[in-house]
Design a protein around this motif. Sequence first.
Motif, mmCIF file in Angstrom:
data_model
loop_
_atom_site.group_PDB
_atom_site.id
_atom_site.type_symbol
_atom_site.label_atom_id
_atom_site.label_comp_id
_atom_site.label_asym_id
_atom_site.label_seq_id
_atom_site.Cartn_x
_atom_site.Cartn_y
_atom_site.Cartn_z
ATOM 1 N N GLY A 578 0.780 -1.235 0.000
ATOM 2 C CA GLY A 578 0.000 0.000 0.000
ATOM 3 C C GLY A 578 0.802 1.269 0.000
ATOM 4 O O GLY A 578 0.257 2.353 0.269
ATOM 5 N N CYS A 579 2.112 1.180 -0.287
ATOM 6 C CA CYS A 579 2.912 2.398 -0.424
ATOM 7 C C CYS A 579 2.400 3.183 -1.636
ATOM 8 O O CYS A 579 2.050 2.608 -2.664
ATOM 9 C CB CYS A 579 4.382 2.040 -0.603
ATOM 10 S SG CYS A 579 5.491 3.464 -0.664
ATOM 11 N N ASP A 580 2.340 4.505 -1.525
ATOM 12 C CA ASP A 580 1.726 5.324 -2.575
ATOM 13 C C ASP A 580 2.624 5.533 -3.785
ATOM 14 O O ASP A 580 2.179 5.415 -4.926
ATOM 15 C CB ASP A 580 1.336 6.692 -2.000
ATOM 16 C CG ASP A 580 0.331 6.582 -0.883
ATOM 17 O OD1 ASP A 580 -0.801 6.158 -1.159
ATOM 18 O OD2 ASP A 580 0.677 6.906 0.268
ATOM 19 N N MET A 581 3.898 5.868 -3.527
ATOM 20 C CA MET A 581 4.798 6.232 -4.615
ATOM 21 C C MET A 581 6.195 5.702 -4.356
ATOM 22 O O MET A 581 6.526 5.332 -3.226
ATOM 23 C CB MET A 581 4.847 7.766 -4.762
ATOM 24 C CG MET A 581 3.578 8.384 -5.309
ATOM 25 S SD MET A 581 3.558 10.198 -5.140
ATOM 26 C CE MET A 581 2.876 10.379 -3.499
ATOM 27 N N ALA A 582 7.011 5.675 -5.408
ATOM 28 C CA ALA A 582 8.374 5.173 -5.283
ATOM 29 C C ALA A 582 9.307 5.950 -6.195
ATOM 30 O O ALA A 582 8.905 6.441 -7.257
ATOM 31 C CB ALA A 582 8.437 3.690 -5.606
ATOM 32 N N GLN A 583 10.560 6.024 -5.754
ATOM 33 C CA GLN A 583 11.593 6.754 -6.481
ATOM 34 C C GLN A 583 12.878 5.949 -6.401
ATOM 35 O O GLN A 583 13.220 5.426 -5.339
ATOM 36 C CB GLN A 583 11.777 8.133 -5.827
ATOM 37 C CG GLN A 583 12.925 8.975 -6.340
ATOM 38 C CD GLN A 583 13.041 10.288 -5.565
ATOM 39 O OE1 GLN A 583 12.243 10.561 -4.669
ATOM 40 N NE2 GLN A 583 14.018 11.103 -5.900
ATOM 41 N N GLY A 584 13.566 5.793 -7.504
ATOM 42 C CA GLY A 584 14.813 5.036 -7.465
ATOM 43 C C GLY A 584 15.251 4.592 -8.837
ATOM 44 O O GLY A 584 14.550 4.776 -9.841
ATOM 45 N N TYR A 585 16.422 3.976 -8.899
ATOM 46 C CA TYR A 585 17.019 3.580 -10.175
ATOM 47 C C TYR A 585 16.195 2.518 -10.888
ATOM 48 O O TYR A 585 16.326 2.340 -12.105
ATOM 49 C CB TYR A 585 18.440 3.062 -9.949
ATOM 50 C CG TYR A 585 19.452 4.142 -9.615
ATOM 51 C CD1 TYR A 585 19.085 5.492 -9.604
ATOM 52 C CD2 TYR A 585 20.774 3.817 -9.324
ATOM 53 C CE1 TYR A 585 20.011 6.475 -9.306
ATOM 54 C CE2 TYR A 585 21.707 4.796 -9.026
ATOM 55 C CZ TYR A 585 21.318 6.117 -9.016
ATOM 56 O OH TYR A 585 22.235 7.091 -8.721
ATOM 57 N N PHE A 586 15.367 1.771 -10.171
ATOM 58 C CA PHE A 586 14.528 0.784 -10.837
ATOM 59 C C PHE A 586 13.599 1.464 -11.838
ATOM 60 O O PHE A 586 13.265 0.889 -12.885
ATOM 61 C CB PHE A 586 13.702 0.010 -9.805
ATOM 62 C CG PHE A 586 12.743 -0.970 -10.410
ATOM 63 C CD1 PHE A 586 13.198 -2.129 -11.033
ATOM 64 C CD2 PHE A 586 11.373 -0.732 -10.393
ATOM 65 C CE1 PHE A 586 12.309 -3.024 -11.618
ATOM 66 C CE2 PHE A 586 10.479 -1.621 -10.967
ATOM 67 C CZ PHE A 586 10.944 -2.779 -11.577
#
Length: 608
Positions: A578-586
């Motif tokens: 349920g995490c809303d957003m993600a940021q990273g090299y993936f």
Amino acid sequence: MTSLMCKRRELLGTARAELSERLTDGAELAEVLNKTASVVELSFPSLSCRILIPDEWGSLTLSGIGSWLPLRCRAADEQSGFTLMDIGGGIGAQHIQEVCLGGTDFSLHSEIGSFHDVVPCRVVPVLGGEGEVVCVFVVKGPEMPEAEIGAAPDAEEIYELVRNVVDRCRAVAGVGLESANDPLPRMSDRDVLSQNLASVLDWDCPLVLFIVALDNLHQVSDSLGRGAADRILKDSVRRLRLAMGETEFLAQTGNDELVVALRHIGDLPYVKRMAECMRRAVSGYYVLEGGGRLWTSVSVGVALYPDHGEEASELLSYANQALIAAKGGGYSRVRVFERSMQESTLMHRRLAKDLSVALREGQLSLHYQPIFDYVHEKICKAEALLRWRHPQLGEVSPALFIPIAEANGLIHEIGNWVFREAARVALEWNRRSGSDVPHRICINRSPTQFFAEEDIERWSECLAAQQIPGEYLSVEITESLLLDDRYGVHEQLRQIRAMGMKVALDDFGTGYSALSYLKKFEIDYLKIDRSFIRGIVSDPRVWVIVESIITMARRLGIRLIAEGVETRDQAILLSQAGCDMAQGYFYARPMPEREFLEFSSVWPRQGH
């Protein structure tokens, strides 16, 4: 009344008489407090208890673990398994001091240290007749008891015993407290400082030299005036004296740093522990004129005599180089001098000089890292990241030049330029998207920038002049900023939100992470630090922490961004939880403006 109750009250009566006799006979205050803590443990056999006595600032000046003894004695207390240093940093120090100042609901912080692999502890205040905090119990046990100490049948007898002991200790300690407030010699001239330090150097007696610096004292002086800075500095000297006892040398430099020399009686790990205890003793809240409070972190540089140098001027230089390294590592750190730091110091001076012309010569630029929305499967946001391409050195890490910009004041000019550039790109991004829902670019705002309120006015003027909606932007702040209790910080955050911008709390979980701050300040986004994300697949304990943060944020109505997502397994786990957003090299690396606008255009045109 049961026979057990009668026996306990009899023991309390005997203990009260014994403690009074010890104080009258001139026993060490630490010994008396240790004995008092043992009496509390006797009444509650399943607990270990330590008694901490605050002063009017909430600093812990007397303690049942011997903080009244010199610091070297406290640092050597390795065997007890429970010392003030164990709970004195991060979550522990902040929460204990808040309880002492009566500025928080201690039940919110009944367990401390869980993010630092420290045994769970409970902070229980002992109140006086007018509701003031006389002292606090910090208790621990194999399992935390179901009931509070205050609910015990003989709790009032215990409290009364402790109140009497504390009153007597304060009276006996009066002379020591007065000496802690004696003026400290200010040695602005470095030659004078070296000469005075040289007088205590003796080849047959190794010394440790510490330079202690309050990380944001210059900003306090610039924004609140010299008087406020002097008040904080005087209090920091008092804390240092109370924590350390007798020193070989103690003076204040022209840069408002504290120079301390102690006899070297241990190995290098012991020296580092002493420096860390010193850092924790001086860090914390400081009371400003008018009743406001300001949190400040502390950095410490260390050099050894005669290991690192035999001359006072050498030692001062080496300790200062270690201090620069501590600050360069992100502040609130301890560093011991290493020969490699000499080269680092020269590089630091070069970067400081070259940074002053980098902006006008076009060496600075912004890169943008997309942020992926799990719910809508869209790129909804992006973070603006500052880059410096030096003409001779190539790419310079922000971890190197941002602290330099903060220290020399360039951060204000650079920060305003970053805002203008990010706002311009945000306008173009939203124009291309054609969406009615705004796409936001996140801007990092240094805590130092909050000491110049005119920066907010410039931001407002920039948006109005270019007709850029504030909804296109958000501002990222660090947890340490929320520890600054002055009205100015709260007001600036209110102004930021009034312009339509959102507020994100960066690196959540690595600093203080107090829920009380999430209640007090209106936070729109929490960014889970990459150090947690890195271990969510391999370490079940880390995943439990992250999952708890996700649940908490959802219940508080705060949206969550995971930083440092680098693998598909991490992304799937976060999305399913349920995490809303993600940021990273993936998802994407930071990229220049043109590449970012082209990259984002291939995603479905719906923002968030």
